[in-house]
Design an enzyme around this catalytic site. Structure first.
Site, mmCIF file in Angstrom:
data_model
loop_
_atom_site.group_PDB
_atom_site.id
_atom_site.type_symbol
_atom_site.label_atom_id
_atom_site.label_comp_id
_atom_site.label_asym_id
_atom_site.label_seq_id
_atom_site.Cartn_x
_atom_site.Cartn_y
_atom_site.Cartn_z
ATOM 1 N N TRP A 92 37.024 29.538 33.704
ATOM 2 C CA TRP A 92 36.985 30.972 34.039
ATOM 3 C C TRP A 92 36.488 31.820 32.872
ATOM 4 O O TRP A 92 36.858 31.567 31.717
ATOM 5 C CB TRP A 92 38.399 31.415 34.413
ATOM 6 C CG TRP A 92 38.645 32.890 34.367
ATOM 7 C CD1 TRP A 92 38.883 33.643 33.258
ATOM 8 C CD2 TRP A 92 38.673 33.803 35.477
ATOM 9 N NE1 TRP A 92 39.072 34.967 33.616
ATOM 10 C CE2 TRP A 92 38.949 35.087 34.976
ATOM 11 C CE3 TRP A 92 38.503 33.640 36.866
ATOM 12 C CZ2 TRP A 92 39.064 36.214 35.791
ATOM 13 C CZ3 TRP A 92 38.620 34.765 37.672
ATOM 14 C CH2 TRP A 92 38.899 36.033 37.137
ATOM 15 N N ASP A 113 35.974 39.391 30.466
ATOM 16 C CA ASP A 113 35.286 40.342 29.564
ATOM 17 C C ASP A 113 34.464 39.720 28.433
ATOM 18 O O ASP A 113 34.918 38.769 27.788
ATOM 19 C CB ASP A 113 36.296 41.231 28.836
ATOM 20 C CG ASP A 113 37.367 41.788 29.714
ATOM 21 O OD1 ASP A 113 37.285 41.650 30.934
ATOM 22 O OD2 ASP A 113 38.322 42.371 29.165
HETATM 23 C C1 FRU Z 1 39.883 43.812 31.215
HETATM 24 C C2 FRU Z 1 41.137 43.130 30.719
HETATM 25 C C3 FRU Z 1 41.449 43.583 29.311
HETATM 26 C C4 FRU Z 1 42.246 42.446 28.760
HETATM 27 C C5 FRU Z 1 41.584 41.261 29.410
HETATM 28 C C6 FRU Z 1 42.494 40.125 29.724
HETATM 29 O O1 FRU Z 1 39.189 43.119 32.192
HETATM 30 O O2 FRU Z 1 42.207 43.374 31.612
HETATM 31 O O3 FRU Z 1 42.099 44.822 29.226
HETATM 32 O O4 FRU Z 1 42.178 42.409 27.368
HETATM 33 O O5 FRU Z 1 40.972 41.725 30.597
HETATM 34 O O6 FRU Z 1 41.785 38.987 30.154
#
Ligand code: FRU
Length: 494
Positions: A38, A41
C-alpha cells in the site's frame, strides 16, 4: 547498518521478495506505485545527492493501510523511479503505531534529514509527535533525542492527538523552517510554523493560518513556499462541505495565495481554491528543482474512494504526475513536468479536424499511455457538447465532456469497469473562451489527468479499466473542429 531496527530489516527483506510477485506491466508506466503493498501520501520530496528522492506512506505487507513505514524511490527525471530500500519502520516507543507523513531537507553538514510524525497509541488514544532521522540517501538512523516536538510545543488547548505532517525547508540564511498541522482548541485544523538553526532543535514560531470552521474540519499535509512573488499555502482539508462546482464533499486539498509575515509567522491569505477538481488527488507536496521550478506531486487517490478495487492486486496507491506550478492572474496553474515530453513517441498531428456526432477514431490515436493535446473550436452554429472517450472497448470507456454553454468540463468514469458505488464523476468550470477549449490529457495504465486551458484547472482520476480497452474517440453534437497532437508515452524511451 548494525543500528538498523528489526522492523526495518524485516520490511526491507519482505519488499525485496514481494516486488518480484508484481508484474511490471500491471503497474503504472511512469507514475510511482509502491514497491509492494500500500502507498498513500508523498513524503520527504527533496533533491539529494544529485537525484530526486520521494518517500511515501507505505504498508509493505498488504495492499491495505496498516502500520505506516516510509517507502523510498529516487529518480533523475521525476518520472522513472528506482526503488531504494524502505527508509523508516515503526518501532520506537514514540512511533510504535506508525511513521506518518513528513518532509526532508539537507543538513548543513551534507546529511539528509527526515522529519516525520510518530504515532503512539499505547495510552488508548493517538499521541502524535515530530521526530527526526538522519541519513546518507539510503540508510537513516532515528535521532537519539526524539521526539523533537511534542504537545508541550503546541499553543494552549491544542490536541496532542492531531499534530502531524511536518514539511521542511531551508531559508537563504541556512536556518530551517517547518509547517505542521494541528487541531486547535476549537476542534478545527490549523497550520503552525516552527524554526530551527541546525535542523535538530526546533521551536514554535507562530500560527500560519487557522481554519475556524471555514474549510472542512481537520487539515492535513501543509506546504508553504514562495512562487512568482507570492507565498502559497497548500493544505488538505478533511470533512469538507461541497461548494458549488469547486469543492466536492470529503477530502479536498486547497491552496491560497498570500503573504507570510516572516516575523510573526502569520499568513495573510487571499481566497482559497481547490488544487485539483478531479476525484483522486490528496496530500500534495512540493520540491524546488535544480533549475528553480516548483514541482508538486500528490497521492492520486482519495480516502473516500479507496474502495475502487475491481480486482485484488498486490499493490495499491499511486502518485500523480509531478506538476510544474506557476501563479498567473491570481490563480495557481499546473502543467505536467516538461520531462514528460522526452517520453513522447509516434506523434500524430492533425489540424482543423472536423467533428460530428459520429465518434471519430484516427489511425495511430489509441493507447493507455498517451499524451494528448487538443485545441477545440466551434464552427458556424457551434455545438452543445464535445465528448472524448478513452480507455474504450465495447461497454467500457471513460468520458471527458465539455459543455461550452456552461463552460463546464466533466470527467466521468462510470463505465470504466468499476463495480463499486463510489464517486465516479467530477466537474469543473473553465474560463469562457467563446466555446473554445485547450485541453491536455495524460493517460497512464491506471489513471487520467486532465489539464484545461494551459493548466488553470486540473482534473485527476484513477481508473482500473482492462488494459485491452485502449480506444480513443472524439465527437461533438454540432459544428466543431480540433487541432490534435497525439503522442504515445514510452517510459522505456531515451
Ligand atoms: C493524509 C494522512 C496524514 C497522515 C498520513 C497517515 O493522507 O492522513 O495526515 O500523516 O495520511 O498515513
Amino acid at each position: 547498518m548494525e543500528t538498523m531496527s528489526r522492523a526495518l530489516a524485516k520490511a526491507r527483506a519482505y519488499e525485496e521478495q514481494a516486488e518480484k510477485m508484481i508484474p511490471p506491466e500491471s503497474r503504472p508506466g511512469f507514475h510511482l506505485s509502491p514497491r509492494a503493498g500500500w502507498l498513500n501520501d508523498p513524503n520527504g520530496f527533496s533533491r539529494y545527492g544529485g537525484e530526486y528522492h520521494l518517500f511515501y506512506q507505505y504498508h509493505p505487507y498488504s495492499s491495505q493501510w496498516g502500520p505506516m513505514h516510509w517507502g523510498h524511490a529516487v529518480s533523475g527525471d521525476l518520472l522513472r523511479w528506482r526503488f531504494l530500500p524502505a527508509a523508516l519502520a515503526p518501532e520506537e516507543p514514540y512511533d510504535r503505531d506508525g511513521c506518518f507523513s513528513g518532509g526532508a531537507v539537507t543538513l548543513q553538514d551534507g546529511r539528509h534529514l527526515l522529519m516525520y510524525t510518530g504515532v503512539d497509541r499505547s495510552s488508548g488514544r493517538d499521541v502524535q509527535t515530530q521526530n527526526l532521522a538522519v541519513g546518507d540517501g539510503v540508510n537513516y538512523v532515528k535521532y537519539a533525542k526524539n521526539p523533537v516536538l511534542t504537545a508541550a510545543d503546541l499553543p494552549e488547548g491544542c490536541s496532542p492527538a492531531d499534530f502531524r505532517d511536518p514539511k521542511l525547508w531551508q531559508e537563504p540564511d541556512g536556518s530551517y523552517r517547518m509547517v505542521a498541522v494541528n487541531r486547535a482548541a476549537d476542534g478545527f485544523g490549523q497550520v503552525l510554523l516552527f524554526r530551527s538553526g541546525d535542523g535538530l532543535r526546533w521551536e514554535r514560531a507562530g500560527t500560519v493560518c487557522a481554519n475556524r470552521g471555514r474549510l472542512g474540519r481537520m487539515w492535513e499535509c501543509p506546504d508553504l513556499f514562495q512562487l512568482d512573488g507570492q507565498d502559497v499555502l497548500l493544505c488538505s482539508a478533511m470533512d469538507m462541505l461541497p461548494r458549488k462546482l469547486e469543492y466536492p464533499s470529503g477530502n479536498v486539498p486547497f491552496y491560497a495565495l498570500g503573504k507570510l509575515d516572516r516575523a510573526t509567522g502569520e499568513f495573510a491569505a487571499g481566497p482559497d481554491h481547490a488544487v485539483d477538481q478531479g476525484i483522486d488527488f490528496y496530500a500534495p507536496q512540493t520540491v524546488l528543482t535544480e533549475d528553480g521550478r516548483r514541482v508538486m506531486i500528490a497521492w492520486m487517490q482519495n480516502w473516500d474512494t479507496v474502495a475502487l478495487r475491481t480486482d485484488p492486486r498486490p499493490w495499491f496507491g499511486q502518485m500523480t504526475l509531478p506538476r510544474e506550478l506557476s501563479v498567473r492572474e491570481g490563480r495557481l496553474f499546473q502543467v505536467p513536468v516538461r520531462e514528460l515530453e522526452e517520453l513522447r513517441r509516434d506523434a500524430v498531428v492533425q489540424n482543423g479536424v472536423p467533428l460530428s456526432r459520429e465518434p471519430l477514431r484516427l489511425p495511430g490515436v489509441a493507447g493507455r499511455m498517451a499524451d494528448i493535446e487538443l485545441d477545440l473550436r466551434p464552427k458556424n452554429g457551434g455545438f452543445g457538447r464535445f465528448t472524448l472517450h478513452f480507455a474504450e472497448k465495447e461497454k467500457l470507456h471513460t468520458t471527458l465532456r465539455f459543455l461550452p454553454g456552461e463552460n463546464v468540463v466533466q470527467l466521468d468514469r462510470r463505465y470504466s469497469g468499476s463495480r463499486r458505488a463510489i464517486v465516479h464523476q467530477c466537474r469543473a468550470r473553465v474560463s469562457g473562451r467563446n466555446g473554445a477549449l485547450r485541453l491536455r490529457l495524460v493517460l497512464d495504465r491506471c489513471s487520467a489527468e486532465v489539464f484545461l486551458n494551459d493548466g488553470e484547472t486540473a482534473l485527476t482520476a484513477t481508473l482500473y479499466t482492462d488494459a485491452r480497452a485502449d480506444g480513443i474517440s472524439f465527437s461533438a453534437d454540432g459544428a466543431a473542429e480540433m487541432d490534435l497532437r497525439f503522442y504515445r508515452l514510452d517510459p522505456e524511451a531515451g
